[in-house]
Design a protein around this motif. Structure first.
Motif, PDB file in Angstrom:
ATOM      1  N   VAL A 286      47.979 -44.013  76.696  1.00 37.37           N
ATOM      2  CA  VAL A 286      46.982 -43.203  76.014  1.00 37.37           C
ATOM      3  C   VAL A 286      46.333 -42.199  76.960  1.00 37.37           C
ATOM      4  N   SER A 287      46.052 -41.008  76.427  1.00 31.09           N
ATOM      5  CA  SER A 287      45.249 -40.018  77.125  1.00 31.09           C
ATOM      6  C   SER A 287      44.243 -39.454  76.131  1.00 31.09           C
ATOM      7  N   VAL A 288      42.979 -39.365  76.558  1.00 33.51           N
ATOM      8  CA  VAL A 288      41.899 -38.921  75.681  1.00 33.51           C
ATOM      9  C   VAL A 288      41.490 -37.497  76.052  1.00 33.51           C
ATOM     10  N   GLY A 289      41.252 -36.665  75.036  1.00 35.88           N
ATOM     11  CA  GLY A 289      40.876 -35.289  75.305  1.00 35.88           C
ATOM     12  C   GLY A 289      40.130 -34.661  74.153  1.00 35.88           C
ATOM     13  N   LYS A 290      40.367 -33.368  73.941  1.00 35.93           N
ATOM     14  CA  LYS A 290      39.580 -32.575  72.981  1.00 35.93           C
ATOM     15  C   LYS A 290      40.465 -32.032  71.860  1.00 35.93           C
ATOM     16  N   VAL A 291      39.987 -32.193  70.637  1.00 35.17           N
ATOM     17  CA  VAL A 291      40.611 -31.515  69.506  1.00 35.17           C
ATOM     18  C   VAL A 291      39.913 -30.168  69.366  1.00 35.17           C
ATOM     19  N   CYS A 298      45.353 -30.665  70.033  1.00 38.40           N
ATOM     20  CA  CYS A 298      44.545 -31.585  70.842  1.00 38.40           C
ATOM     21  C   CYS A 298      45.024 -31.470  72.286  1.00 38.40           C
ATOM     22  N   TYR A 299      44.104 -31.166  73.197  1.00 40.43           N
ATOM     23  CA  TYR A 299      44.435 -31.049  74.611  1.00 40.43           C
ATOM     24  C   TYR A 299      44.025 -32.338  75.331  1.00 40.43           C
ATOM     25  N   VAL A 300      44.930 -32.857  76.175  1.00 41.13           N
ATOM     26  CA  VAL A 300      44.617 -34.065  76.947  1.00 41.13           C
ATOM     27  C   VAL A 300      45.060 -33.881  78.402  1.00 41.13           C
TER      28      VAL A 300
END
Length: 324
Positions: A286-291, A298-300
């Motif tokens: 998993v990688s968390v980022g911004k929609v 979605c960028y991660v």
């Protein structure tokens, strides 16, 4: 942040003890050589009942781990310390293994699994010797007044520190709040993003280029990675999303910039656009980022770079109005 001084204790170590508050101990030290950290069940020096971790010892060129006065790990580490600048390290105690690494490097340069079962350690001590003095900085200073030994301990009231900031990020009235943090620190009930390449990661956000950019906090690295301008940028100072009231949060599918009902707004772009908390799976982790709605993606952050994905999951609150 306070700087602590240690004298040259020669061949007879004299440790200064601190309570362990997290599974990862982080510190910065400036010393020419012979830095030592011990892990102990109490705040006493009993060589038969503690682990000792040596960095830049044996004439400055080696590091090692000692158990019951016996060296059980010893490796060459030339120039690992400096008497001119602070060097940052971490020690992780988890799943019966002690790992020692440099800040910013996810893999340890030393590790040890005790065949007799790992001692339950609740204190650590620090010392210098053999002709060396040291200066130390500990990111867990804010926790030393707490009696908790939780792996992620803090006072929930620390979330209110955000109100003292001149330039404040978006705040949720409920159910979530952004808590300012640095150096791997975690608030009460941090929101998990899932299992990353080095263990669990958490929903984070950092101020960058005039915006508040979403990313993920990686405990072992002591920082929050944000996706921006094609890079995965590490931030030593950041915010961690906490869920103090333990409301139900879930990850729901989204795509092409669209978000499902109940999506938590997670930040603001450098151009003032609302962002949402998203995550994707990259190479099975998993990688968390911004929609970013206007970009329909979605960028991660992953592997040192910024990755974009049209399909993703969005963090949502269930059965609670989401207002900002």
């Amino acid at each position: 942040m306070s700087v602590y001084h240690t004298e040259d204790t020669g061949e007879c170590r004299k440790y200064n003890f601190r309570r362990i508050h997290t599974t990862t101990i982080r510190f910065q030290v400036r010393a020419a050589h012979d830095v030592a950290i011990c892990l102990s069940p109490d705040d006493e020096e009993d060589p038969e009942d503690l682990y000792e971790i040596f960095i830049g010892c044996w004439e400055g060129g080696e590091s090692g781990i000692r158990r019951k006065t016996q060296d059980i790990c010893r490796i060459e580490t030339p120039d690992i310390l400096s008497d001119e600048e602070f060097r940052s390290f971490w020690i992780k105690i988890q799943h019966g293994i002690i790992k020692v690494g440099r800040s910013g490097q996810k893999h340890p340069f030393m590790s040890y699994s005790d065949p007799e079962a790992l001692l339950h350690v609740t204190w650590y001590g620090y010392s210098t010797g053999w002709g060396a003095e040291g200066e130390w900085i500990f990111p867990d200073d804010d926790d030393t007044s707490s009696s908790s030994s939780s792996a992620m301990s803090s006072s929930d009231s620390e979330a209110e520190d955000i109100n003292n900031l001149e330039d404040r990020p978006i705040q949720y009235k409920r159910p979530a709040r952004w808590v300012p943090a640095k150096g791997g620190y975690f608030p009460h009930r941090p929101v998990s993003g899932g299992e990353g390449p080095d263990g669990e990661v958490y929903v984070g956000m950092a101020h960058h280029e005039g915006g508040y950019i979403l990313g993920m906090v990686v405990p072992d690295h002591g920082c929050c990675y944000i996706p921006f301008g094609g890079d995965a940028i590490p931030k030593d100072e950041y915010f961690v999303l906490s869920n103090p009231e333990s409301v139900t949060l879930s990850w729901e599918p989204g795509s092409k910039g669209k978000v499902p009902p109940g999506a938590l707004q997670g930040g603001i772009s450098e151009d003032g656009e609302r962002l949402f908390i998203g995550r994707v799976s990259v190479d099975g982790v998993v990688s968390v980022g911004k929609v970013h709605p206007s970009h329909e993606t979605c960028y991660v952050p992953y592997g040192g770079s910024e990755h974009s994905h049209k399909d993703y999951e969005v963090l949502c609150v269930q059965n609670v109005p989401c207002k900002v």
